[in-house]
Scaffold this motif. Structure first.
Motif, PDB file in Angstrom:
ATOM      1  N   VAL A  83      -1.771  -5.742  -4.415  1.00 16.96           N
ATOM      2  CA  VAL A  83      -3.030  -5.076  -4.106  1.00 16.96           C
ATOM      3  C   VAL A  83      -4.048  -5.988  -3.291  1.00 16.96           C
ATOM      4  N   ASP A 138       0.790  -1.088   0.031  1.00 13.95           N
ATOM      5  CA  ASP A 138      -0.143   0.018  -0.130  1.00 13.95           C
ATOM      6  C   ASP A 138       0.991   1.317  -0.081  1.00 13.95           C
ATOM      7  N   PRO A 187      -1.768  -2.732 -11.466  1.00 12.77           N
ATOM      8  CA  PRO A 187      -0.622  -2.889 -10.864  1.00 12.77           C
ATOM      9  C   PRO A 187       0.906  -3.172 -11.891  1.00 12.77           C
ATOM     10  N   ARG A 245       2.712   1.909  -3.297  1.00 12.60           N
ATOM     11  CA  ARG A 245       1.813   2.409  -4.524  1.00 12.60           C
ATOM     12  C   ARG A 245       1.432   3.907  -4.066  1.00 12.60           C
ATOM     13  N   GLU A 273      -7.663  -2.059  -0.458  1.00 12.39           N
ATOM     14  CA  GLU A 273      -6.785  -0.864  -1.221  1.00 12.39           C
ATOM     15  C   GLU A 273      -7.941  -0.521  -2.393  1.00 12.39           C
ATOM     16  N   ILE A 317      -3.163   0.765  -8.288  1.00  8.20           N
ATOM     17  CA  ILE A 317      -4.139   0.019  -7.596  1.00  8.20           C
ATOM     18  C   ILE A 317      -4.914  -0.873  -8.541  1.00  8.20           C
TER      19      ILE A 317
END
Length: 466
Positions: free
Chosen positions: A429, A378, A454, A381, A433, A451
């Motif tokens: 992911v 998380d 990816p 990203r 998310e 997300i």
């Protein structure tokens, strides 16, 4: 003379009887050359004919020791079914089992060649693996002969759940068989005889079909697919096209974040989901801000990218809910403005060792803050999003210079992209998310593309990691 004739007749009768008894043994059918006409070969014929039946039993006896192609690697190990593996994973809960199992299946998806994150199926069930190595501990992407989609593999692994989903962890590839140029295998769609003849080659699957990236089935709605209609190219071109898409958004205030958290950051029990602590039970609104003296007292607005790095402003990126998330105030203070990283020697930690502060394992900054494993992807990203949505060249005050750069690497230093690529691959992911991304989209009107897609991360920053 009479005695001689009797003896000759008896001898002739004996020879005739012997000849008749050999005929069935020689399997001479009716109408074949009589055995009497080949007296010199009769002794040989019966000796060679039994040889043929004696070899016939040999053929079936070798069949069990020569497995069919599909079972050739599976039968060498005591493999359990994927259904059984999933059941054991769910029994293990969040902890991983101590016992190891051999699991057989075909690769249907590879999310990271470098780390071996992949999905295998036995045609009925499928299971996700991350951190797959060979028996010598070599990373999946470093193997000389790399498994590809369609290959049969036997993986030895421990099992458990991650982000609420059953999966294997630290799998070891003990055997695999290449499938050649087979197309992707879907567990619900059997291969037809014509599919192997399709002109699909390993290079074709990686070539772009044109200026726009080929569509990838990430279970996105038509609306979300339309949102990325103008995403194109790779590397800088792709990053720029994504910037043009996601920078168009509603600018909300720092104060608006409290209401946003009530909509997108709630656990199933209605409490605030905390990114740095796993002991908190914060009530939305009631437990926000204020004074705190210990972990669990209050939650506040955590800039996952410290705002001091860009000068302290709480507008624009300083109020972006993709960057500013709710966290325990006490642990947030422990993190201070240190960079993210992996800790070599712990100096401080939250309860249960959930988050850690200490010396850096990979160099770069001397002191780093390490979030829990379930949040690492998380966080990665978030940084990929930030350097795409905003111009982060001047976010280099304090420890920021260890993360952001104006000199290549598409906005990230070598330390940063290697760290965040590792986290991105290791922590894929999650449903959380996706849910949060959808919620912010309804409020702010933009999305985190890494997300939804990816694969864009690797298309821009590659796959070189720590």
């Amino acid at each position: 003379m009479r005695k001689k004739l009797i003896l000759l007749a008896a001898l002739f009768l004996c020879m005739s009887t012997a000849s008749c008894s050999e005929a069935p043994a020689n399997s001479v059918p009716s109408g074949s050359i009589p055995s009497e006409t080949i007296p010199s070969t009769n002794p040989t014929a019966p000796s060679t004919n039994p040889t043929t039946p004696s070899t016939n039993p040999t053929t079936p006896s070798t069949n069990p020791t020569t497995p069919t192609e599909s079972d050739s690697i599976k039968d060498k190990f005591n493999c359990i079914s994927i259904a059984s593996a999933l059941e054991k994973a769910m029994e293990a809960g969040n902890a991983y089992t101590a016992e190891e199992f051999y699991i057989y299946g075909k690769i249907i998806k590879i999310t990271s060649p470098k780390f071996g994150n992949l999905v295998i199926t036995d045609g009925q069930k499928e299971i996700f693996y991350y951190g797959t190595f060979d028996e010598n501990g070599t990373k999946y992407g470093d193997l000389k002969d790399k498994p590809v989609v369609g290959d049969e593999v036997v993986i030895r692994s421990i099992l458990g759940t991650y982000n609420g989903k059953p999966q294997g962890k630290n799998g070891t590839i003990v055997a695999f068989k290449h499938a050649g140029n087979e197309p992707d295998i879907k567990p619900t769609e059997p291969i037809t005889p014509t599919e192997p003849t399709k002109p699909t080659t390993p290079t074709e699957t990686t070539k772009p079909t044109g200026p726009v990236n080929p569509p990838i089935d990430n279970n996105l709605t038509p609306e979300i697919n339309a949102y990325y209609a103008n995403a194109k190219g790779t590397k800088g071109e792709l990053k720029q096209s994504l910037h043009d898409i996601i920078s168009v958004r509603k600018v909300t205030s720092y104060g608006d974040l409290w209401n946003t958290y009530k909509k997108v950051d709630l656990r199933p029990d209605g409490k605030i989901k905390d990114i740095y602590s796993n002991i908190t039970n914060f009530r939305p609104g009631a437990d926000q801000a204020g004074n705190y003296s210990a972990e669990g007292d209050k939650y506040n607005r955590e800039h996952t990218i410290p705002k001091s790095w860009w000068g302290g402003s709480t507008s624009n990126q300083g109020a972006d809910p993709f960057i500013v998330l709710p966290s325990d105030g006490f642990v947030n203070g422990m993190r201070s403005s240190y960079s993210f990283g992996e800790v070599k020697s712990v100096s401080k930690q939250s309860k249960n060792g959930y988050s850690k502060l200490g010396s850096s394992l990979y160099g770069g900054p001397s002191t780093v803050f390490e979030p829990a494993d379930e949040w690492k992807g998380d966080m990665a990203r978030i940084y990929f999003y930030a350097t795409t949505c905003y111009f982060t060249d001047n976010w280099r005050r304090g420890d920021g210079h260890y993360i952001f750069t104006a000199n290549g690497n598409f906005g990230l230093t070598e330390y940063a992209y290697k760290l965040f690529l590792k986290w991105h691959f290791q922590d894929p992911v999650s449903d959380w998310e996706i849910q949060r991304n959808n919620g912010i989209y309804q409020i702010n009107g933009n999305r985190n593309p890494y997300i939804d897609h990816p694969e864009f991360v690797e298309q821009i920053w590659g796959n070189v990691t720590f």
